[in-house]
Design a protein around this motif. Structure first.
Motif, PDB file in Angstrom:
ATOM      1  N   ARG A 177       0.663  -1.229  -0.005  1.00 29.47           N
ATOM      2  CA  ARG A 177      -0.019   0.232   0.190  1.00 29.47           C
ATOM      3  C   ARG A 177       0.980   1.242  -0.135  1.00 29.47           C
ATOM      4  O   ARG A 177       0.570   1.892  -0.689  1.00 29.47           O
ATOM      5  N   GLY A 178       1.782   1.265   0.816  1.00 26.84           N
ATOM      6  CA  GLY A 178       2.596   1.925   1.042  1.00 26.84           C
ATOM      7  C   GLY A 178       3.411   2.905  -0.983  1.00 26.84           C
ATOM      8  O   GLY A 178       3.961   3.912  -0.942  1.00 26.84           O
ATOM      9  N   LEU A 179       3.640   1.873  -1.580  1.00 26.94           N
ATOM     10  CA  LEU A 179       3.889   2.675  -2.872  1.00 26.94           C
ATOM     11  C   LEU A 179       2.699   2.813  -3.469  1.00 26.94           C
ATOM     12  O   LEU A 179       3.185   3.148  -4.546  1.00 26.94           O
ATOM     13  N   PHE A 180       1.511   2.917  -3.140  1.00 26.30           N
ATOM     14  CA  PHE A 180       0.584   3.603  -3.941  1.00 26.30           C
ATOM     15  C   PHE A 180       0.020   4.822  -3.516  1.00 26.30           C
ATOM     16  O   PHE A 180      -1.510   4.609  -3.776  1.00 26.30           O
ATOM     17  N   VAL A 181       0.534   4.834  -2.711  1.00 21.74           N
ATOM     18  CA  VAL A 181       0.570   5.871  -1.856  1.00 21.74           C
ATOM     19  C   VAL A 181      -0.906   7.651  -3.240  1.00 21.74           C
ATOM     20  O   VAL A 181       0.532   8.383  -3.897  1.00 21.74           O
ATOM     21  N   SER A 182      -1.587   7.800  -2.277  1.00 21.03           N
ATOM     22  CA  SER A 182      -1.992   8.954  -3.643  1.00 21.03           C
ATOM     23  C   SER A 182      -1.465  10.618  -2.980  1.00 21.03           C
ATOM     24  O   SER A 182      -1.930  10.696  -1.564  1.00 21.03           O
ATOM     25  N   HIS A 183      -1.251  11.193  -3.431  1.00 15.12           N
ATOM     26  CA  HIS A 183      -0.383  11.919  -3.044  1.00 15.12           C
ATOM     27  C   HIS A 183      -1.728  13.877  -3.458  1.00 15.12           C
ATOM     28  O   HIS A 183      -0.931  14.597  -4.167  1.00 15.12           O
ATOM     29  N   LEU A 213       6.420  13.194  -6.538  1.00 13.54           N
ATOM     30  CA  LEU A 213       4.689  13.093  -6.653  1.00 13.54           C
ATOM     31  C   LEU A 213       4.474  12.366  -7.732  1.00 13.54           C
ATOM     32  O   LEU A 213       4.753  12.812  -8.962  1.00 13.54           O
ATOM     33  N   ASN A 214       4.025  11.299  -8.156  1.00 15.90           N
ATOM     34  CA  ASN A 214       3.335  10.333  -8.832  1.00 15.90           C
ATOM     35  C   ASN A 214       1.867  10.690  -9.478  1.00 15.90           C
ATOM     36  O   ASN A 214       0.839  10.860  -8.418  1.00 15.90           O
TER      37      ASN A 214
END
Length: 217
Positions: free
Chosen positions: A135-141, A177-178
């Motif tokens: 889940r930490g790899l897909f954190v929404s910013h 930020l992705n």
């Protein structure tokens, strides 16, 4: 080896084998940049946003089930891929070790159906546990002001950027930020290209970008 191949291609594992083949094709396309792993039609992250065509109420119900089962926090494509892989593994082991012990064809068919359902049920909690560290790899910013990124440079991280798909990274104070991006086609954008963010589409939650050299010209 023969028992394994028989289990993989026999009922009920053959059903999961086909699904696993679809998953493998999907991830090959993802690695080629032809699909966006986070643009899955259903965002199951916290807040449950829907970006798919169809009835929003039905999608909302599906998303609520996904959250209740602990499969949220990652792109829907990742959750489904892991679910299929685990279910295939459980079904394959059962087909190789347990089904040969069933004496008659009729009973094997019944036992195979039970294994088909049991594999899916068993796969759900196992997948939920496997998802937690991802889940930490897909954190929404989304906490960062969207308008603040307009005018900044970004680096494309997908193979292509078009009107439907694309992602890029924006460097901010040592981190990055992705973000979801799009661009008009044809364009020369590819993985690693520098681009300029020129507009934010609030409705679609994505940014319009242009190649940095085009903007300079």
């Amino acid at each position: 080896m023969g028992d394994f191949l028989g289990a993989v291609t026999g009922y009920p594992t053959a059903i999961y084998t086909v699904l696993l083949g679809v998953v493998v094709i999907y991830w090959v396309l993802a690695m080629l940049g032809m699909v966006d792993i986070e643009h899955s039609g259903l965002d199951v992250d916290v807040g449950v946003h829907t970006h798919a065509d169809g009835d929003a109420s039905d999608i909302g119900h599906l998303a609520s089930y996904v959250v209740a089962l602990g499969l949220n926090g990652v792109p829907f494509s990742v959750a489904v891929s892991l679910l299929v892989l685990v279910a295939w593994t459980v079904s394959c082991l059962g087909g190789e070790w347990l089904l040969p012990l069933v004496p008659t064809m009729a009973l094997q068919l019944l036992a195979g159906t039970a294994l088909l359902v049991a594999s899916a049920v068993i796969a759900i909690p196992i997948t939920a546990v496997a998802i937690r560290p991802l889940r930490g790899l897909f954190v929404s910013h989304t906490a960062v002001s969207n308008a603040a990124l307009v005018g900044q440079l970004c680096r494309v991280v997908t193979g292509v950027v078009n009107e439907k798909d694309g992602r890029a990274e924006v460097a901010r104070r040592g981190a990055s930020l992705n973000i979801r991006v799009w661009a008009t086609t044809p364009n020369a954008l590819k993985r690693g290209s520098q681009a300029l963010i020129v507009e934010y589409d609030e409705a679609a939650a994505r940014y319009l970008i242009v190649a940095h050299d085009e903007q300079s010209a």
